[in-house]
Design a protein around this motif. Sequence first.
Motif, PDB file in Angstrom:
ATOM      1  N   LYS A 248     -52.637   0.288 -92.025  1.00 18.44           N
ATOM      2  CA  LYS A 248     -52.998   1.821 -92.633  1.00 18.44           C
ATOM      3  C   LYS A 248     -51.894   1.905 -93.541  1.00 18.44           C
ATOM      4  O   LYS A 248     -52.266   2.497 -94.766  1.00 18.44           O
ATOM      5  N   VAL A 249     -50.856   1.692 -93.104  1.00 19.37           N
ATOM      6  CA  VAL A 249     -49.557   2.087 -94.333  1.00 19.37           C
ATOM      7  C   VAL A 249     -49.728   1.078 -95.402  1.00 19.37           C
ATOM      8  O   VAL A 249     -49.549   1.558 -96.516  1.00 19.37           O
ATOM      9  N   ILE A 250     -50.008  -0.179 -95.182  1.00 20.68           N
ATOM     10  CA  ILE A 250     -49.956  -1.302 -96.108  1.00 20.68           C
ATOM     11  C   ILE A 250     -51.066  -0.885 -97.001  1.00 20.68           C
ATOM     12  O   ILE A 250     -50.918  -0.810 -98.310  1.00 20.68           O
ATOM     13  N   ASP A 251     -52.342  -0.535 -96.538  1.00 21.12           N
ATOM     14  CA  ASP A 251     -53.358  -0.157 -97.276  1.00 21.12           C
ATOM     15  C   ASP A 251     -53.055   1.030 -98.172  1.00 21.12           C
ATOM     16  O   ASP A 251     -53.375   1.123 -99.226  1.00 21.12           O
ATOM     17  N   SER A 252     -52.580   1.852 -97.553  1.00 20.64           N
ATOM     18  CA  SER A 252     -52.404   3.349 -98.468  1.00 20.64           C
ATOM     19  C   SER A 252     -51.505   2.984 -99.742  1.00 20.64           C
ATOM     20  O   SER A 252     -51.527   3.327-100.778  1.00 20.64           O
ATOM     21  N   ILE A 253     -50.368   2.089 -99.309  1.00 20.55           N
ATOM     22  CA  ILE A 253     -49.454   1.849-100.323  1.00 20.55           C
ATOM     23  C   ILE A 253     -49.770   0.870-101.382  1.00 20.55           C
ATOM     24  O   ILE A 253     -49.433   1.230-102.470  1.00 20.55           O
ATOM     25  N   SER A 254     -50.315   0.000-100.887  1.00 22.80           N
ATOM     26  CA  SER A 254     -50.899  -1.220-101.701  1.00 22.80           C
ATOM     27  C   SER A 254     -51.809  -0.623-102.575  1.00 22.80           C
ATOM     28  O   SER A 254     -51.583  -1.231-104.097  1.00 22.80           O
ATOM     29  N   LYS A 255     -52.687  -0.018-102.549  1.00 21.58           N
ATOM     30  CA  LYS A 255     -53.964   0.138-103.306  1.00 21.58           C
ATOM     31  C   LYS A 255     -53.503   1.363-104.381  1.00 21.58           C
ATOM     32  O   LYS A 255     -54.159   1.571-105.402  1.00 21.58           O
ATOM     33  N   THR A 256     -52.297   1.811-104.426  1.00 21.07           N
ATOM     34  CA  THR A 256     -51.798   2.663-105.371  1.00 21.07           C
ATOM     35  C   THR A 256     -51.443   1.919-106.737  1.00 21.07           C
ATOM     36  O   THR A 256     -51.398   2.375-107.608  1.00 21.07           O
ATOM     37  N   GLY A 257     -51.060   0.399-106.581  1.00 18.85           N
ATOM     38  CA  GLY A 257     -50.941  -0.382-107.601  1.00 18.85           C
ATOM     39  C   GLY A 257     -49.288  -0.202-108.120  1.00 18.85           C
ATOM     40  O   GLY A 257     -48.961  -0.837-109.090  1.00 18.85           O
ATOM     41  N   ASP A 258     -48.503   0.737-107.526  1.00 20.72           N
ATOM     42  CA  ASP A 258     -47.231   1.121-107.977  1.00 20.72           C
ATOM     43  C   ASP A 258     -46.477   0.151-107.446  1.00 20.72           C
ATOM     44  O   ASP A 258     -45.091   0.220-107.660  1.00 20.72           O
ATOM     45  N   TYR A 259     -46.516  -0.612-106.266  1.00 19.48           N
ATOM     46  CA  TYR A 259     -45.742  -1.441-105.653  1.00 19.48           C
ATOM     47  C   TYR A 259     -45.971  -2.824-105.321  1.00 19.48           C
ATOM     48  O   TYR A 259     -47.315  -2.930-105.337  1.00 19.48           O
TER      49      TYR A 259
END
Length: 342
Positions: A198-209
């Motif tokens: 869930k952490v990876i999903d939230s961070i990855s989909k921002t496109g910032d990282y």
Amino acid sequence: MDKKHILAIRFSAVGDAAIAVPVLRALLQQNPGVKVSVATQSFLKPVFQTVEGVEVLPADIRGKHKGVKGLYAYYAEVKNRDFDAIADLHGSLRSRIVKFFFLFSGVGSKTIDKGRSEKRALVNGKIFKPVKTSTERYADVFRSLGYTVDLNKDVFPAKKSLSAEVYNIIGNSTKKWIGIAPFAFHDTKMYPLDLMEKVIDSISKTGDYQLILFGGKKELPALKLLSDSYPNTVYTFGKISFEDEIKLISNLDLMVSMDSGNAHLAAMQGVKVLTLWGVTHPYAGFYPYKQPVSNSLLSDRQKYPLIPTSVYGNKAPESYKDVMRSIEVEAVVDKIVSLTKN
């Protein structure tokens, strides 16, 4: 100072070797003319080679240097290097045997004080305060040999140049590079994988990282699945060497790790680290080098008052198996975002 060539012994493991790196670096920075050789296993050679001027003398403790006869063979191979002293950073049976052999060559030694009684008091609930850090314990060994080791004056190395193989994996992304090491040797030190997803999903989909996953052979199926399931997410195991992984870590904007080796591989290079803690605790002396206390998220000690249940995470009551679920996904995500703002 008449002792100019030191044999430092640290046979294992990745985290402990990484903790020793800043100490060796400060020692050489602050004591011109001193030479350090390190007795360690071959796979740890890239860790110690991050320290300019350190010579690594690999010991095959699982093969030809196994047992007393094998360690004597190792001693015979390295004894003529004119060592003036031995710094035992391990305090193991193997290191004691090697030191015993060197006594015949007139080479004395100093040995790490592991602080077992203080740590025992901490995990038994008799005290709840920080014990001396492992980094300082390593430094004390060299100080007892008469050297200056001021960790406040340690100078971190520059970021390492990356190979073409690394760029083939990461690309030339201008996004923030976040390393995520989601695994630990003991389950009670590992953030549950469903929550980490869930952490990876939230961070990855921002496109910032750009997310870079670290792990080993045992975790490879999970690494592949995570990499395939989420955008801007890749893994490194089996694609690049350990040496290249260490260089890659030096270029991260943040490492997210358990209380495990990857946290120390990042911290030893001055990389910002976010650590997640289960049944272990920073007070036991293994908090990543020079990281602010705020760069950590701890399990709920009000709900789990026996924390730390052990120093290494190998002992915990059955009722503590879900201890890390007390760290909310939103807290991890928010901390990652806040630590990568600058």
